[in-house]
Design an enzyme around this catalytic site. Structure first.
Site: not given
Ligand code: NAD
Length: 370
Positions: A143, A194, A227, A251, A255
């Site tokens: 970001y 990852k 994942d 992020d 959630d």
């Protein structure tokens, strides 16, 4: 007790001031019962600050936040300010505070209370007793990484670019927060990236592994690809204690974990900075929900996420573990009495207003403190 704990309260917009009012009632209770006294002050943020000062947050409020031991934030935003440019939207207040206070570790607990087990869309057997903490790096990664932007290539096509970038020290400081938290919990950290396809993820894994071996041999460290972590959070979320991850994966995963609990109006969060030489850490606490313009002004918002945010503040900024636990117990007890705001209403329960819920929490606190 002397008021040496400086607390800045920033209610914001929409339901922010409504739920914050219930929390200031708890601060008054703590003071009246000689449990704790805070040196509190209030400030404007978001749309409220735009209306009064022309900007989402003034340098004066930022300076006061820097001089406080902790900031309790409500929520900002609303449709009346949606047309403003990105450089003066209400939401800029929170981004400015995170940047100016160097708040890099976002803590998002996902806890399922027995009384609300049916609020989750997952089966009760999967989420019963769920208690996980996601630590998300919140000032670095993709970001904020450079280069970024949209450019036009020689053949006339456009190309959008963002860069995932993490340094050793950025990884170490957020991993340290996760390891320290694990020591206060079940002693387990799962680091998520990852590393199979991203060099930044490989470095993340190496740095967290080295830090764990060097400084936290007592904490059990595991690693998981992002994942797989998303899948495991839905399949068997109770396997986790503390999860630490970068900005982008955090992020999404935080959630996802929140929704395992099913109730937005219940969940708090914290964002912590680095400790200074004296060990003092700047920190901001806020509910994960927004300003809920659809119900603002109706007196029906759930004040419990804001109340749990105060409990987190007491625990992490002031080491007031017992007082934090007492507030959490008071919230649990009103739910066990069957009181519900509209967002968590279930058949057979008693629907209450924001004020009634706040009053019930304070009454429970009076009983617990007796
Ligand atoms: P929201 O969280 O405000 O609301 C989503 C839904 O949940 C709404 O139906 C709302 O009524 C309900 N809800 C949220 N909190 C509740 C509570 N405590 N009690 C009962 N019901 C509750 O998200 P949104 O609608 O996407 O955003 C509204 C505004 O809030 C936007 O301007 C957005 O930018 C802003 N926002 C601010 C923050 C923040 O201040 N940190 C976070 C998220 C969204």
């Amino acid at each position: 007790m002397p008021a040496n704990k400086k607390l800045l309260i920033l209610p914001g917009d929409g339901i922010g001031p409504e739920v914050m009012q219930e929390v200031t009632g708890i601060l008054e209770f703590l003071d009246r019962r000689n449990i704790a006294t805070f040196d509190t002050s209030e400030g404007l943020v978001g749309g409220a600050s735009i209306e009064a000062e022309g900007v989402p947050i003034t340098p004066e409020v930022v300076a006061r936040a820097k001089g406080s031991d902790a900031v309790l934030f409500g929520a900002v935003g609303g449709p009346q300010w949606d047309k403003l440019g990105f450089d003066c939207r209400p939401e800029l207040a929170i981004l400015t505070l995170r940047r100016e206070l160097g708040l890099f570790a976002n803590l998002r607990p996902a806890t399922v209370l027995d009384a609300l087990i049916d609020a989750s869309t997952l089966k009760p057997d999967i989420v019963r007793g769920l208690d996980i903490m996601i630590v998300r790096e919140s000032t670095g990664g993709i970001y904020f990484g450079e280069p970024r932007g949209i450019e036009t290539m020689a053949d006339g096509q456009q190309r959008g670019i963002n860069t995932e970038v993490y340094t050793t020290s950025e990884i170490e400081r957020v991993a340290r927060v996760a390891f320290d938290l694990a020591r206060q919990r079940q002693g387990r950290v799962c680091s998520v990236e990852k590393a199979n396809v991203m060099e930044s993820g490989l470095l993340w894994r190496q740095v967290v592994t080295a830090l764990g071996a060097r400084d936290y041999p007592d904490v059990a460290l595991s690693h998981m690809y992002a994942d797989n972590c998303a899948m495991q959070l839905v399949r068997n979320p109770r396997q986790f204690d503390v999860i630490v991850t970068g900005n982008l994966f955090g992020d999404i995963l935080s959630d996802l974990a929140s929704m395992c609990t099913g109730s937005l109006g219940m969940l708090p969060s914290a964002t912590l900075g680095a400790p200074d030489e004296s060990g003092r850490r700047l920190a901001l606490y806020e509910p994960i929900h927004g300003s809920a313009p659809d119900i603002a002004g109706k007196g029906i918002a759930n004040p419990l996420a804001q109340t749990f945010s105060l409990a987190m503040l007491l625990r992490y900024s002031f080491d007031m573990t017992e007082e934090a636990a007492m507030i959490e117990a008071a919230c649990r007890s009103v739910l066990e009495q069957g009181l519900r705001t509209g967002d968590i209403m279930q058949p057979g329960m008693t629907r209450v207003t924001t004020n009634e819920m706040g009053a019930a929490v304070r009454a429970a606190l009076e009983r617990l403190a007796a």
